[in-house]
Design a protein around this motif. Sequence first.
Motif, PDB file in Angstrom:
ATOM      1  N   GLN A  16     -17.898  26.950  28.402  1.00 34.79           N
ATOM      2  CA  GLN A  16     -17.908  28.404  28.492  1.00 34.79           C
ATOM      3  C   GLN A  16     -19.340  28.934  28.558  1.00 34.79           C
ATOM      4  O   GLN A  16     -19.625  29.898  29.258  1.00 34.79           O
ATOM      5  N   GLU A  17     -20.259  28.255  27.854  1.00 33.86           N
ATOM      6  CA  GLU A  17     -21.667  28.663  27.889  1.00 33.86           C
ATOM      7  C   GLU A  17     -22.232  28.553  29.303  1.00 33.86           C
ATOM      8  O   GLU A  17     -23.017  29.397  29.735  1.00 33.86           O
ATOM      9  N   GLN A  46     -21.508  31.519  31.336  1.00 34.25           N
ATOM     10  CA  GLN A  46     -22.257  32.695  30.907  1.00 34.25           C
ATOM     11  C   GLN A  46     -23.685  32.647  31.448  1.00 34.25           C
ATOM     12  O   GLN A  46     -24.255  33.672  31.789  1.00 34.25           O
ATOM     13  N   VAL A  47     -24.248  31.460  31.544  1.00 31.27           N
ATOM     14  CA  VAL A  47     -25.636  31.297  31.960  1.00 31.27           C
ATOM     15  C   VAL A  47     -25.772  31.177  33.478  1.00 31.27           C
ATOM     16  O   VAL A  47     -26.751  31.654  34.055  1.00 31.27           O
TER      17      VAL A  47
END
Length: 64
Positions: A2-3, A6-7
């Motif tokens: 999920q990170e 986001q990035v």
Amino acid sequence: MQEFWQVFPVAVALVFVMEGLLPFISPERWRSMIATVAQLDDGAIRRFGLGSMLFGVVMLYLVH
């Protein structure tokens, strides 16, 4: 994972910002640079691309 999602959009946005700097600041030099690159052979362009990718990987390794 999920990170990553986001990035990733932030990274893509920063690429667009960086790519847009030179044409915005100096369109004449950008046009000249594009004309010069168009005259290079495929091998030289590939080597430049490889160097850019390797530089990016090293930067990511050092930052992360």
